[in-house]
Enzyme design. Structure first.
Site, mmCIF file in Angstrom:
data_model
loop_
_atom_site.group_PDB
_atom_site.id
_atom_site.type_symbol
_atom_site.label_atom_id
_atom_site.label_comp_id
_atom_site.label_asym_id
_atom_site.label_seq_id
_atom_site.Cartn_x
_atom_site.Cartn_y
_atom_site.Cartn_z
ATOM 1 N N ARG A 25 0.977 -1.070 0.055
ATOM 2 C CA ARG A 25 0.156 0.009 0.050
ATOM 3 C C ARG A 25 0.744 1.326 -0.148
ATOM 4 N NH1 ARG A 25 -5.326 -0.009 1.658
ATOM 5 N NH2 ARG A 25 -6.402 -1.902 1.217
ATOM 6 N N ARG B 161 -2.912 7.120 1.148
ATOM 7 C CA ARG B 161 -3.354 8.228 1.738
ATOM 8 C C ARG B 161 -2.118 8.980 2.531
ATOM 9 N NH1 ARG B 161 -9.073 5.837 2.832
ATOM 10 N NH2 ARG B 161 -7.708 4.101 3.360
ATOM 11 N N ARG C 225 -6.713 12.306 -5.288
ATOM 12 C CA ARG C 225 -7.847 11.954 -4.733
ATOM 13 C C ARG C 225 -8.903 12.971 -4.418
ATOM 14 N NH1 ARG C 225 -10.697 9.555 -3.834
ATOM 15 N NH2 ARG C 225 -10.869 8.174 -2.178
ATOM 16 N N ASP D 297 -6.628 -2.336 -7.264
ATOM 17 C CA ASP D 297 -7.493 -2.932 -6.099
ATOM 18 C C ASP D 297 -7.569 -4.416 -6.458
ATOM 19 O OD1 ASP D 297 -8.269 -1.890 -3.428
ATOM 20 O OD2 ASP D 297 -9.584 -3.488 -3.990
ATOM 21 N N TYR E 159 -14.940 -10.917 0.289
ATOM 22 C CA TYR E 159 -15.719 -9.706 -0.255
ATOM 23 C C TYR E 159 -16.829 -10.101 -1.060
ATOM 24 C CZ TYR E 159 -11.728 -7.034 1.753
ATOM 25 O OH TYR E 159 -11.025 -6.508 2.606
HETATM 26 O O1 CP3 Z 1 0.404 -1.563 -2.523
HETATM 27 C C1 CP3 Z 1 -0.168 -0.608 -3.398
HETATM 28 O O2 CP3 Z 1 0.448 0.874 -3.219
HETATM 29 C C2 CP3 Z 1 -1.184 -0.895 -4.570
HETATM 30 C C3 CP3 Z 1 -2.173 -0.590 -4.183
HETATM 31 C C4 CP3 Z 1 -3.436 -1.421 -3.472
HETATM 32 C C5 CP3 Z 1 -4.691 -0.804 -2.904
HETATM 33 N N1 CP3 Z 1 -5.258 -1.900 -2.337
HETATM 34 C C6 CP3 Z 1 -5.024 0.672 -3.368
HETATM 35 C C7 CP3 Z 1 -5.998 1.077 -2.273
HETATM 36 C C8 CP3 Z 1 -3.261 -2.738 -2.950
HETATM 37 C C9 CP3 Z 1 -2.057 -3.861 -3.146
HETATM 38 C C10 CP3 Z 1 -4.385 -3.189 -2.433
HETATM 39 C C11 CP3 Z 1 -4.674 -4.659 -1.937
HETATM 40 C C12 CP3 Z 1 -6.100 -4.781 -1.266
HETATM 41 N N2 CP3 Z 1 -7.457 -4.028 -1.393
HETATM 42 C C13 CP3 Z 1 -6.196 -5.615 -0.127
HETATM 43 C C14 CP3 Z 1 -5.041 -6.658 0.083
HETATM 44 C C15 CP3 Z 1 -4.300 -5.967 1.020
HETATM 45 C C16 CP3 Z 1 -4.696 -5.371 2.475
HETATM 46 O O3 CP3 Z 1 -4.631 -4.240 2.385
HETATM 47 O O4 CP3 Z 1 -5.330 -6.273 3.103
HETATM 48 C C17 CP3 Z 1 -7.473 -5.575 0.119
HETATM 49 C C18 CP3 Z 1 -8.218 -6.227 1.133
HETATM 50 C C19 CP3 Z 1 -8.220 -4.666 -0.567
HETATM 51 C C20 CP3 Z 1 -9.624 -4.107 -0.709
HETATM 52 C C21 CP3 Z 1 -9.856 -2.790 -0.193
HETATM 53 N N3 CP3 Z 1 -9.563 -1.480 -0.803
HETATM 54 C C22 CP3 Z 1 -10.191 -2.283 1.328
HETATM 55 C C23 CP3 Z 1 -10.778 -3.090 2.307
HETATM 56 C C24 CP3 Z 1 -10.352 -0.728 1.002
HETATM 57 C C25 CP3 Z 1 -10.947 0.092 2.113
HETATM 58 C C26 CP3 Z 1 -9.780 0.297 3.232
HETATM 59 C C27 CP3 Z 1 -8.827 1.457 2.833
HETATM 60 O O5 CP3 Z 1 -7.588 0.961 3.234
HETATM 61 O O6 CP3 Z 1 -9.315 2.429 2.412
HETATM 62 C C28 CP3 Z 1 -9.751 -0.429 -0.228
HETATM 63 C C29 CP3 Z 1 -9.621 0.818 -0.797
HETATM 64 C C30 CP3 Z 1 -8.137 1.120 -1.219
HETATM 65 N N4 CP3 Z 1 -7.430 0.325 -1.968
HETATM 66 C C31 CP3 Z 1 -7.266 2.265 -1.094
HETATM 67 C C32 CP3 Z 1 -6.068 2.097 -1.796
HETATM 68 C C33 CP3 Z 1 -4.841 3.185 -1.612
HETATM 69 C C34 CP3 Z 1 -7.870 3.609 -0.216
HETATM 70 C C35 CP3 Z 1 -8.956 4.265 -1.123
HETATM 71 C C36 CP3 Z 1 -8.664 5.721 -1.040
HETATM 72 O O7 CP3 Z 1 -7.824 6.579 -1.569
HETATM 73 O O8 CP3 Z 1 -9.426 6.375 -0.161
#
Ligand code: CP3
Length: 386
Positions: free
Chosen positions: A61, A65, A74, A110, A186
Site C-alpha cells: 500500500r 493516503r 484523490r 485494487d 468480499y
Molecule cells: O500496494 C499498493 O500501493 C497498491 C495498491 C493497493 C490498493 N489496495 C490500493 C487501495 C493494493 C495492493 C490493494 C490491495 C487490497 N485491497 C487488499 C489486500 C491487502 C490489504 O490491505 O489487506 C484488500 C483487502 C483490498 C480491499 C480494499 N481496498 C479495502 C478493504 C479498502 C478500504 C480500506 C482502505 O484502506 O481504505 C480499499 C481501498 C483502497 N485500496 C485504498 C487504496 C490506496 C484507499 C482508497 C482511497 O484512496 O480512499
C-alpha cells in the site's frame, strides 16, 4: 530511467542487540547509484534466496493516503477512476518511487477490480468496498464470468506497460491479485466489515458450490495475472489478507488448492509472492502454495519461519506497520533487527501489512533508507544459512 530523490543525511544506527545478531555494517559512503547491482537484479536475487549486498525494500500500500501528493489526486478523482485511468494510475504508482526511492513499484489498483469484471457491481467509497449484489447461491456462482483481461480490465496492463516504460529495465514492477479465498470473502459478504459469518455459512452448507466459487475466481485470476506479466510485471503478489480466519483443515480443503491452481498455471514464469495475514497456524501449508516468496505479517519472528520452512522459500516482511508511527530510533532498531533475523538472505524487506494512513512520510523514509543502507556481510557460508 528516473532517479528517485534521496535524502542522504539520514544515518542508520544499529542497536546493540541487533548488532549482536549479525555482522552488518552501514552503507554510509556509498549511494545506490554506485552500487553494482541494480534494483531488479536485487529483487529477483532475493526471490531466489541469493546472497546479496543489501535487501530490497518496498511497502505494501505504498501508494496511498499517507502521501500528500496522493491525497491531492484523490481530492479531484474518485478511487476507481484513478484505478481505471492509466495516466492517473501511473502517476500514483510512481509517487512512492519518486519520493522514497523504494526498490519496487507496485501497480496502483485494487484486489476487487476482477470481482467487478466477473460481473459484480463494485463501489469503493470512504466507507470501504461495497458489492451490492453479493454471491449467495450456486446460480450466482454460475453467473460469474471468466473475463478477457485486455478487454475488460485493459487499463491495468496498460498502466503496467507505461510504468515499465517510465522506470526502465532496472526497476522491478509488481502486478497483483487477491487470493481466491480473500476475494471470495468480499464477493460473498459484500462488505469488508461484516465479519465472516455469511462466508463461513456458505462454505459449510454448500462446500462444493463454495469450491466452485474459489475455482472460478482462480480461473479468472490466471489470465488476469498473465496479462500483467505480459505487460512487463517482474513478479506478482497474491493478497490473502483473510486466510487467517480459516482453521488449518479448511485452509487446506478450500483456500490452498485455489492458490495452487494459480501458481501452477503461472508455471514459474515470474516469481509469485504470497501474502498471508495472521497465518501462524497455517504456515507449513502456506509453504506448499507454490509461491516463491511468502509475505508474512508482524506476529511471527522471521527467523522462526526460516527455521521451520528452510532456505528454499524466500520471505517478505515483516515490520509492524504501527512501528512507523513511532520515533525514528525505534523504526531504525526494528528495521535492522528484522534484516538481522534472516541475515539478509532470501529476504525482501517490507511491512507486515499495508502502511497505515496516518504514517508520517518522514517515518516511511526512515524505514526505506534504513533498509537500503544496511549492508549485509555474508559471514556464514550458504550451506549454514538457514
Ligand atoms: O500496494 C499498493 O500501493 C497498491 C495498491 C493497493 C490498493 N489496495 C490500493 C487501495 C493494493 C495492493 C490493494 C490491495 C487490497 N485491497 C487488499 C489486500 C491487502 C490489504 O490491505 O489487506 C484488500 C483487502 C483490498 C480491499 C480494499 N481496498 C479495502 C478493504 C479498502 C478500504 C480500506 C482502505 O484502506 O481504505 C480499499 C481501498 C483502497 N485500496 C485504498 C487504496 C490506496 C484507499 C482508497 C482511497 O484512496 O480512499
Amino acid at each position: 530511467m528516473q532517479r528517485p530523490a534521496r535524502h542522504d543525511s539520514a544515518r542508520t544506527r544499529i542497536s546493540k542487540t541487533s548488532a549482536d545478531l549479525l555482522s552488518l555494517s552501514l552503507w554510509r559512503n556509498m549511494t545506490l547509484q554506485t552500487a553494482s547491482i541494480h534494483r531488479k537484479d536485487l529483487f529477483l536475487g532475493a526471490c531466489r534466496g541469493e546472497a546479496l549486498p543489501r535487501v530490497p525494500v518496498w511497502m505494501m500500500r505504498q501508494a496511498g493516503r499517507y502521501l500528500p501528493e496522493y491525497r491531492e489526486i484523490r481530492a479531484k478523482h474518485a478511487f476507481l477512476e484513478v484505478c481505471k485511468t492509466p495516466q492517473l494510475a501511473v502517476e500514483v504508482s510512481l509517487q512512492p518511487f519518486r519520493r522514497l526511492g523504494v526498490d519496487a513499484v507496485i501497480v496502483f489498483s485494487d484486489i476487487l477490480i476482477p470481482a467487478e469484471a466477473m460481473g459484480l457491481p463494485l463501489e469503493l467509497g470512504d466507507a470501504g468496498p461495497n458489492l451490492p449484489n453479493p454471491v449467495r447461491s450456486k446460480a450466482d456462482v454460475d453467473r460469474l464470468k471468466i473475463f478477457d483481461p485486455e478487454l475488460e480490465t485493459g487499463f491495468l496492463p496498460e498502466t503496467i506497460r507505461r510504468i515499465v516504460k517510465s522506470v526502465g529495465p532496472e526497476v522491478p514492477v509488481l502486478g497483483f491479485a487477491g487470493a481466491p479465498w480473500t476475494l471470495a470473502c468480499y464477493m460473498v459478504e459484500g462488505k469488508a466489515k461484516e465479519g465472516f459469518a455469511t462466508v463461513k455459512n456458505f462454505l459449510y452448507h454448500e462446500p462444493n458450490t463454495f469450491r466452485e466459487l474459489l475455482h472460478r475466481i482462480a480461473q479468472a485470476s490466471i489470465p488476469y495475472l498473465q496479462a500483467q506479466i505480459a505487460a512487463g510485471a517482474t513478479a506478482v503478489q497474491l493478497f490473502d489478507t483473510w486466510c487467517g480466519e480459516l482453521n488449518l483443515q479448511d485452509y487446506e480443503d478450500f483456500a490452498l488448492p485455489a492458490v495452487q491452481e494459480i501458481t501452477a498455471a503461472l508455471g514459474g514464469s515470474v516469481p509469485v509472492i504470497y501474502y498471508t495475514k495472521a497465518s501462524q497456524h497455517l504456515l507449513p501449508a502456506v509453504a506448499r502454495s507454490g509461491a516463491n516468496v511468502l509475505s508474512i505479517d508482524w506476529r511471527v519472528d522471521l527467523a522462526e519461519v526460516r527455521k521451520m520452512l528452510g532456505p528454499k522459500i524466500a520471505l517478505q516482511g515483516n515490520v509492524d506497520p504501527a512501528v512507523l508511527l513511532g520515533p525514528a530510533e525505534k523504526i531504525r532498531d526494528v528495521t535492522i533487527a528484522t534484516i538481522c533475523s534472516l541475515a539478509g538472505r532470501g529476504h525482501i524487506l517490507n511491512l507486515g501489512h499495508g502502511i497505515l494512513q496516518n504514517t508520517p512520510v518522514e517515518n516511511a523514509q526512515i524505514f526505506i533508507e534504513t533498509g537500503q543502507r544496511a549492508l549485509i556481510q555474508h559471514v556464514r557460508p550458504v550451506a549454514q544459512a538457514r
